[in-house]
Design a protein around this motif. Structure first.
Motif, PDB file in Angstrom:
ATOM      1  N   PRO A 123       0.806  -1.231   0.000  1.00  0.00           N
ATOM      2  CA  PRO A 123       0.000   0.000   0.000  1.00  0.00           C
ATOM      3  C   PRO A 123       0.837   1.279   0.000  1.00  0.00           C
ATOM      4  N   PRO A 124       1.807   1.451   0.924  1.00  0.00           N
ATOM      5  CA  PRO A 124       2.603   2.689   0.852  1.00  0.00           C
ATOM      6  C   PRO A 124       3.477   2.761  -0.395  1.00  0.00           C
ATOM      7  N   VAL A 125       3.898   1.626  -0.919  1.00  0.00           N
ATOM      8  CA  VAL A 125       4.681   1.638  -2.159  1.00  0.00           C
ATOM      9  C   VAL A 125       3.838   2.191  -3.309  1.00  0.00           C
ATOM     10  N   MET A 126       2.576   1.795  -3.381  1.00  0.00           N
ATOM     11  CA  MET A 126       1.693   2.319  -4.421  1.00  0.00           C
ATOM     12  C   MET A 126       1.451   3.818  -4.242  1.00  0.00           C
ATOM     13  N   THR A 127       1.349   4.249  -2.981  1.00  0.00           N
ATOM     14  CA  THR A 127       1.203   5.681  -2.715  1.00  0.00           C
ATOM     15  C   THR A 127       2.418   6.448  -3.199  1.00  0.00           C
ATOM     16  N   VAL A 128       3.594   5.921  -2.918  1.00  0.00           N
ATOM     17  CA  VAL A 128       4.829   6.557  -3.384  1.00  0.00           C
ATOM     18  C   VAL A 128       4.876   6.587  -4.907  1.00  0.00           C
ATOM     19  N   CYS A 129       4.421   5.515  -5.541  1.00  0.00           N
ATOM     20  CA  CYS A 129       4.394   5.470  -7.010  1.00  0.00           C
ATOM     21  C   CYS A 129       3.525   6.587  -7.574  1.00  0.00           C
ATOM     22  N   ILE A 130       2.339   6.765  -7.008  1.00  0.00           N
ATOM     23  CA  ILE A 130       1.431   7.797  -7.500  1.00  0.00           C
ATOM     24  C   ILE A 130       2.036   9.186  -7.317  1.00  0.00           C
ATOM     25  N   LEU A 131       2.555   9.472  -6.116  1.00  0.00           N
ATOM     26  CA  LEU A 131       3.135  10.789  -5.852  1.00  0.00           C
ATOM     27  C   LEU A 131       4.326  11.059  -6.764  1.00  0.00           C
ATOM     28  N   THR A 132       5.192  10.062  -6.918  1.00  0.00           N
ATOM     29  CA  THR A 132       6.375  10.239  -7.765  1.00  0.00           C
ATOM     30  C   THR A 132       5.983  10.447  -9.217  1.00  0.00           C
TER      31      THR A 132
END
Length: 292
Positions: free
Chosen positions: A209-218
Motif C-alpha cells: 500500500p505505501p509503495v503504491m502511494t509513493v508510485c502515484i506521488l512520484t
C-alpha cells in the motif's frame, strides 16, 4: 414524570437529532460539492480552451463555449513531436519511479527495522531534504552536471528527480514499516532467512500500500515537472511533455489552441495511470492485511 411526558421528550430529542443530522449532512454535501467543482472545472475549462481558435482565446472569452470546435488543434499537437515527448516522459518517469522505490524502500527498511546509533540522524537528514526548494539547487546542479559532462542528457534530470522524491518516499515507507510486528522477522530468522530474504519476501510484500502511494506521488510530480527539464535539457529529441509545450511558441506567433490540446493530451496519461494505481492500492491493502 409520567410515561406520556417521557415519550414526548424522547420524540422531541429524536426530532432534534434528525434535524442536526440533516444540517450536518447538508453542510458535508455542500463542502464536497464545492471541492468537486473546484477540481473538475479546471479540467473542463482546459478542454474547452483546446477547442477554441486563437481569435476566440485572444478576445477574452475564456468562459464561453467554442463557436466551432477546432479539432485541428489536436492534429497540430500530435504533429508537434508529441509522441517523441511522450516517450521521453515515460522513460524518465519510469526510471525515476523504479530508482525511488528501490532506494527509498531499502533506506526505510534500514531506518525503521535496524537498531543503530545514527538511524535517527539519518532520518532527520532526509526530513531536512523535504524542506529544500528545488529552485535553490538549479545553479549548483548546473555546475556539477557540466563538470560531469552529463548536461543535456536524461541523466541530468533523473538524478535530481530521484533525490527530491526520496525524502517523502522514505518518510511514508518508514512510518508504515515501523508498524510491522518484529515477531514476523524473528520467525523468518529462526527458519534461516537472511536480511535480503526477509526484506524481499516479507517486508516488501506487506508494504505494497505505501509503495503504491509513493508510485502515484512520484509519477504525478515527475510527469508534470518543468523547471529542471527546461534548465538542463536543450536538445529537441530529449524534451519531456511539459517542456515540449514551448515548441508551439515562435518568435512572432503563439498557437494557443494547440497548446491547450497538447496539455489535454499530456494530462490523459496521468489520469489513466492514477486510476490504474488506485485499483492497485486497494488490492495492496487487502494483501497487506492478510500477510500482516
Amino acid at each position: 414524570m409520567n410515561t406520556s411526558t417521557a415519550v414526548a421528550l424522547n420524540k422531541q430529542v429524536a426530532v432534534t437529532r434528525r434535524k442536526r443530522f440533516s444540517v450536518t449532512k447538508a453542510i458535508v454535501f455542500l463542502v464536497l460539492g464545492i471541492l468537486f467543482v473546484t477540481q473538475v472545472y479546471p479540467l473542463l475549462w482546459l478542454l474547452l480552451y483546446s477547442l477554441k481558435s486563437n481569435e476566440e482565446i485572444l478576445s477574452g472569452s475564456f468562459f464561453a463555449l467554442p463557436h466551432s470546435p477546432q479539432w485541428a488543434n489536436y492534429s497540430a499537437a500530435l504533429e508537434g513531436n508529441y509522441f517523441r515527448y511522450l516517450l521521453n516522459s515515460i522513460f524518465v518517469t519510469s526510471v525515476t519511479m523504479i530508482a525511488v522505490i528501490i532506494l527509498s524502500s531499502l533506506c526505510a527498511y534500514a531506518i525503521s527495522r535496524f537498531r543503530w546509533r545514527f538511524g535517527g540522524a539519518v532520518m532527520v537528514v532526509f526530513l531536512i531534504g523535504m524542506m529544500i526548494p528545488m529552485q535553490a539547487t538549479l545553479l549548483p546542479l548546473m555546475i556539477i552536471f557540466k563538470n560531469m559532462h552529463i548536461l543535456n542528457t536524461h541523466l541530468s534530470i533523473i538524478l535530481p528527480y530521484v533525490a527530491f522524491s526520496m525524502p517523502i518516499a522514505i518518510f511514508i515507507l518508514s512510518g508504515f514499516m515501523k508498524t510491522i510486528p518484529h515477531e514476523i522477522e524473528e520467525s523468518a530468522v529462526v527458519d534461516g532467512a537472511g536480511i535480503g530474504r526477509i526484506f524481499s519476501s516479507i517486508i516488501l510484500p506487506i508494504s505494497v500500500p505505501p509503495v503504491m502511494t509513493v508510485c502515484i506521488l512520484t509519477f504525478i510530480n515527475i510527469w508534470n515537472e518543468y523547471i529542471l527539464a527546461a534548465t538542463f535539457i536543450s536538445s529537441e529529441k530529449l524534451k519531456t511533455l511539459p517542456f515540449g509545450v514551448n515548441s508551439f511558441v515562435s518568435q512572432y506567433s503563439v498557437n494557443y489552441g494547440a497548446i491547450g490540446a497538447f496539455l489535454v493530451l499530456g494530462a490523459l496519461p496521468v489520469i489513466i495511470i492514477y486510476f490504474l494505481l488506485a485499483d492497485k492500492i486497494t488490492q495492496g491493502m487487502v494483501a497487506g492485511a492478510v500477510k500482516g
